[in-house]
Design an enzyme around this catalytic site. Sequence first.
Site, short mmCIF file in Angstrom:
data_model
loop_
_atom_site.label_atom_id
_atom_site.label_comp_id
_atom_site.label_asym_id
_atom_site.label_seq_id
_atom_site.Cartn_x
_atom_site.Cartn_y
_atom_site.Cartn_z
N GLY A 11 0.81 -1.22 0.00
CA GLY A 11 0.00 0.00 0.00
C GLY A 11 0.84 1.26 0.00
O GLY A 11 0.48 2.28 -0.60
N ASN A 12 2.01 1.19 0.66
CA ASN A 12 2.90 2.36 0.68
C ASN A 12 3.50 2.64 -0.68
O ASN A 12 3.86 3.79 -0.98
CB ASN A 12 4.02 2.14 1.71
CG ASN A 12 3.54 2.30 3.14
OD1 ASN A 12 2.98 3.34 3.50
ND2 ASN A 12 3.71 1.29 3.95
N LYS A 131 -1.41 -3.63 16.28
CA LYS A 131 -1.28 -2.94 15.00
C LYS A 131 -1.81 -1.51 15.11
O LYS A 131 -3.01 -1.28 15.27
CB LYS A 131 -2.07 -3.69 13.92
CG LYS A 131 -1.95 -3.10 12.53
CD LYS A 131 -0.58 -3.38 11.94
CE LYS A 131 -0.51 -2.96 10.48
NZ LYS A 131 0.81 -3.16 9.91
N LYS A 217 -1.20 -8.26 4.65
CA LYS A 217 -1.52 -8.57 3.24
C LYS A 217 -0.56 -9.60 2.65
O LYS A 217 -0.95 -10.34 1.74
CB LYS A 217 -1.56 -7.29 2.40
CG LYS A 217 -0.27 -6.50 2.30
CD LYS A 217 0.56 -6.84 1.09
CE LYS A 217 1.80 -5.97 1.07
NZ LYS A 217 2.83 -6.44 0.12
N LYS A 279 7.27 -10.53 5.17
CA LYS A 279 7.35 -10.98 3.78
C LYS A 279 8.08 -12.32 3.70
O LYS A 279 7.66 -13.24 2.98
CB LYS A 279 8.07 -9.92 2.94
CG LYS A 279 7.32 -8.59 2.89
CD LYS A 279 8.14 -7.51 2.25
CE LYS A 279 7.41 -6.19 2.12
NZ LYS A 279 6.44 -5.83 3.13
#
Length: 316
Positions: A11-12, A131, A217, A279
């Site tokens: 998103g960034n 978060k 995500k 990731k």
Amino acid sequence: MGKKVVIAIGGNSLIQDDSRQKVEDQYQAVCETAKHIAGMVAQGYDVIVTHGNGPQVGFILRRSEIAQQVASMHAVPLFICGADTQGAIGYQIQQALDNEFAKRGLAKKAIAVVTQVVVDPHDAAFQKPTKPIGSFYTQEQAAAIQQDHPDWVMVSDAGRGYRRVVASPQPQEIVEKDIIAGLIQSGYCVVGVGGGGIPVVRNADGTLTGVDAVIDKDFASSLLASEIGADVLIISTGVEKVCLNFGRPNQTTLDTVSLSQLKQYAAENHFAPGSMLPKIQAIIRFLEKGGKKAIITNPESLEKAIAGQTGTHIRA
């Protein structure tokens, strides 16, 4: 059909810098990434695009807060903010891809699917939210918010003020996985599990209910890749290749590594939590569930990476 490739876009990466945060700026960034995705489609790959939504959810929450303070409008639940961003970002990616396909003369269409992801209501993350989301507040503002929302958790964030924190549970099931698989089979380029998916819990009678949480995500993309039998999982990030000893004089890049090597590097704390580590963990999950190959690279290197010319390649 070609090989199925899931590409996770951060998103960034859709916001290039603080001076370019408008919807129009975001769309320009989407169009740049779409060129590289279309290049992969032109090579014969069946592509499924997933994306982050962190900054965009933050913007929606802030608008909601201002509207509530100024005009006494209703607050927007977090899971609805996630659905809103799936629609908006999905629309932009879909349109950008369709335009790029048309320019290249490709007989291909993109379609965005609003995607729900089942989480466990007993996930430990719900007992310990971590978060951060939304705006920063003073201690006085945080106390007032806590009074209005006793179920919210407000914490001091690195001395910058107080923020709301929410749970980040693990994804258990992609609700629309069969729909996504069917659309791929029909020849579509699919955009799905935006922002990690809309978090939902499955009730005793089988119905679904949205919950305020944030799903990573990359973990959701990994699960989707496994559930639809993807050949390759690509996680797009801010660097062309993964590095060991990142930012240090002895920094080295990784070209090709095995799953066992990657797990060892993770155990040795080479990857920063909240940055590269999720990731890496998402890729480990994909390969341990039967995936054959994963790649980490930046958006502009996607075509070269899938051709084996750059990026960090991880094999089972």
